[in-house]
Design an enzyme around this catalytic site. Structure first.
Site, PDB file in Angstrom:
ATOM      1  N   ASP A 244      -8.129  -0.914   1.650  1.00 37.31           N
ATOM      2  CA  ASP A 244      -8.671   0.443   1.810  1.00 37.31           C
ATOM      3  C   ASP A 244      -8.984   1.133   0.481  1.00 37.31           C
ATOM      4  O   ASP A 244      -9.714   2.124   0.458  1.00 37.31           O
ATOM      5  CB  ASP A 244      -7.680   1.325   2.585  1.00 37.31           C
ATOM      6  CG  ASP A 244      -7.309   0.753   3.935  1.00 37.31           C
ATOM      7  OD1 ASP A 244      -8.094  -0.057   4.466  1.00 37.31           O
ATOM      8  OD2 ASP A 244      -6.238   1.108   4.455  1.00 37.31           O
TER       9      ASP A 244
ATOM     10  N   GLY B 162       2.506   3.016   2.230  1.00 37.49           N
ATOM     11  CA  GLY B 162       3.802   2.957   2.910  1.00 37.49           C
ATOM     12  C   GLY B 162       4.803   2.140   2.110  1.00 37.49           C
ATOM     13  O   GLY B 162       5.942   2.572   1.877  1.00 37.49           O
TER      14      GLY B 162
ATOM     15  N   LEU C 102     -11.503  -8.822  10.282  1.00 35.29           N
ATOM     16  CA  LEU C 102     -12.253  -9.807   9.486  1.00 35.29           C
ATOM     17  C   LEU C 102     -12.221  -9.411   8.008  1.00 35.29           C
ATOM     18  O   LEU C 102     -12.268 -10.264   7.122  1.00 35.29           O
ATOM     19  CB  LEU C 102     -13.711  -9.879   9.957  1.00 35.29           C
ATOM     20  CG  LEU C 102     -13.935 -10.549  11.310  1.00 35.29           C
ATOM     21  CD1 LEU C 102     -15.350 -10.291  11.797  1.00 35.29           C
ATOM     22  CD2 LEU C 102     -13.675 -12.045  11.188  1.00 35.29           C
TER      23      LEU C 102
ATOM     24  N   GLY D  41       0.830  -1.200   0.000  1.00 36.79           N
ATOM     25  CA  GLY D  41       0.000   0.000   0.000  1.00 36.79           C
ATOM     26  C   GLY D  41       0.865   1.250   0.000  1.00 36.79           C
ATOM     27  O   GLY D  41       2.032   1.209  -0.397  1.00 36.79           O
TER      28      GLY D  41
HETATM   29  O1  F6P Z   1      -4.466  -0.503   5.577  1.00 34.97           O
HETATM   30  C1  F6P Z   1      -5.176  -1.635   5.879  1.00 34.97           C
HETATM   31  C2  F6P Z   1      -5.699  -1.590   7.272  1.00 34.97           C
HETATM   32  O2  F6P Z   1      -6.405  -2.782   7.449  1.00 34.97           O
HETATM   33  C3  F6P Z   1      -6.522  -0.356   7.636  1.00 34.97           C
HETATM   34  O3  F6P Z   1      -7.823  -0.398   7.100  1.00 34.97           O
HETATM   35  C4  F6P Z   1      -6.439  -0.373   9.130  1.00 34.97           C
HETATM   36  O4  F6P Z   1      -6.593   0.925   9.667  1.00 34.97           O
HETATM   37  C5  F6P Z   1      -5.065  -0.879   9.387  1.00 34.97           C
HETATM   38  O5  F6P Z   1      -4.663  -1.596   8.243  1.00 34.97           O
HETATM   39  C6  F6P Z   1      -4.943  -1.757  10.607  1.00 34.97           C
HETATM   40  O6  F6P Z   1      -3.622  -2.188  10.725  1.00 34.97           O
HETATM   41  P1  F6P Z   1      -3.070  -3.181  11.837  1.00 34.97           P
HETATM   42  O7  F6P Z   1      -2.649  -4.409  11.095  1.00 34.97           O
HETATM   43  O8  F6P Z   1      -1.896  -2.462  12.413  1.00 34.97           O
HETATM   44  O9  F6P Z   1      -4.134  -3.452  12.829  1.00 34.97           O
END
Ligand code: F6P
Length: 366
Positions: A147, A124, A291, A122
């Site tokens: 996202d 990053g 999920l 994504g």
């Molecule tokens: O970017 C994908 C995502 O699932 C976002 O929708 C969410 O805010 C984030 O990653 C959650 O990341 P983590 O794996 O740190 O809980």
């Protein structure tokens, strides 16, 4: 330089379709006589090899990628902690600081005899890919995220699967909300963009959709629910993006660790409590969270993942670098990483899906 050996990395949060991309890359590369390896856990396989007793690189051949197109997750592992641009390191005085390890990564990449990198990720991960390309590595990016917030591609893989599952969950909540005359708030992921909430809300017949792009007035959302009550529709479904925020308010941030992005979440509970107070109706909240990242990719996501993977290998064969493959129906195109790195694609306020939702009577709390 003639390519003989390429590496694949999967970085950031996992998304359904990662394994399909890996399979397409490996098969397309093998056909050209190139060897493939996968870097474990983002770039940690190269940066922290001591963490991997079996080795930080996984040899990938036809046998290793057999039967994985439909599997969620990534056979390489991933991380959202090992960003080489902001690598967390513990100082002698016990304090963490972020350091840039990209020069070291480039050296280790070359020392491992790798000629090119396919970086699946994504915002990053694509920012890292761009930095590595600027330092001279041959790099092709592949746009991944549930996202859907990456610019210059019509869609990222993983998004369709997340929306399909969130819609099924929302469908299931209608009957229980109706039976109990309740308001049910469904909180979905999406970070600072409302794509998942918008598409889920419209496809799942929500009455209120709250997204980061449209700061909400909770009184307006409550008014929509009361209006439904007056018309004998004594239950309501509200879909809320984790990045939704009230007019003049801010996102709800769960935390931010060094070297990591902010973790959002919790707005659903806030919205449910406020709606209960304002409408006098019982409210419940369901947080779909991770999920949405699991499960088997939909046929659509499998297909674009396979197309992205094969197109990434074709780009290397055409001696391209510093680009990302992008969905541009009916084709897959290439766009410079410079146009993608560090940019976020939010939902345009005049997009057809928002107009459609408004025509259907959905409230955005505005
Ligand atoms: O970017 C994908 C995502 O699932 C976002 O929708 C969410 O805010 C984030 O990653 C959650 O990341 P983590 O794996 O740190 O809980």
């Amino acid at each position: 330089m003639k390519i003989k050996r390429i590496a694949i990395s999967t970085g950031g949060g996992d998304a359904p379709g990662l394994n399909a991309v890996i399979r397409a890359v490996v098969l397309a590369a093998n056909q050209r006589g190139w060897e493939c390896v996968g870097i474990r856990d983002g770039y940690n396989g190269l940066l922290m090899p001591e963490q991997f007793p079996q080795g930080g690189l996984i040899a990938l051949n036809r046998d290793r990628v057999r039967g994985i197109t439909h599997l969620g997750g990534t056979i390489l592992g991933t991380t959202n902690r090992g960003n080489p641009l902001h690598y967390p390191v513990l100082n002698a005085d016990g304090v963490y600081e972020e350091i840039d390890r990209t020069d070291e990564l480039v050296e280790r990449f070359r020392a491992a005899g790798l000629d090119a990198l396919i970086a699946i990720g994504g915002d990053g991960s694509l920012e890292i890919a761009y930095a590595l390309a600027q330092k001279g590595l041959t790099v092709i990016g592949v746009p991944k995220t549930i996202d859907n917030d990456l610019d210059k591609t019509v869609a990222t893989f993983g998004f369709h699967t997340a929306v399909a599952f969130a819609t099924e969950c929302t469908d299931r909540l209608h009957s229980t909300a109706e039976s109990h005359q309740r308001v049910i708030v469904v909180e979905v992921m999406g970070r600072y963009a409302g794509w998942i909430a918008l598409d889920t809300g419209v496809a799942g017949s929500a009455d209120v959709i709250l997204i980061p792009e449209i700061p909400y007035d909770i009184n307006k959302a409550a008014e929509k629910i009361k209006e439904r009550d007056r018309h004998g529709r004594d239950f309501s479904i509200v879909v809320v993006a984790e990045g939704a925020r009230p007019v003049g308010g801010d996102f709800i941030i769960q935390g931010k660790a060094i070297g990591q992005a902010e973790r959002l979440g919790g707005v659903g509970q806030q919205v449910a409590s406020a709606l209960q107070t304002l409408t006098g109706k019982e409210a419940r909240v369901v947080v779909l969270g991770h999920l949405l990242r699991g499960g088997s990719p939909t046929a659509y996501d499998r297909l674009i993942s396979l197309r992205f993977g094969a197109a990434a290998v074709r780009a290397l064969a055409e001696v391209q670098s510093g680009i990302m493959v992008a969905l541009d129906p009916p084709n897959v195109n290439y766009v410079p990483l410079a146009q993608v790195a560090g940019r976020m694609k939010q939902v345009p306020l005049d997009c057809d899906t928002i107009l459609t939702a408004r025509d259907l009577g959905v409230s955005f709390g505005d």
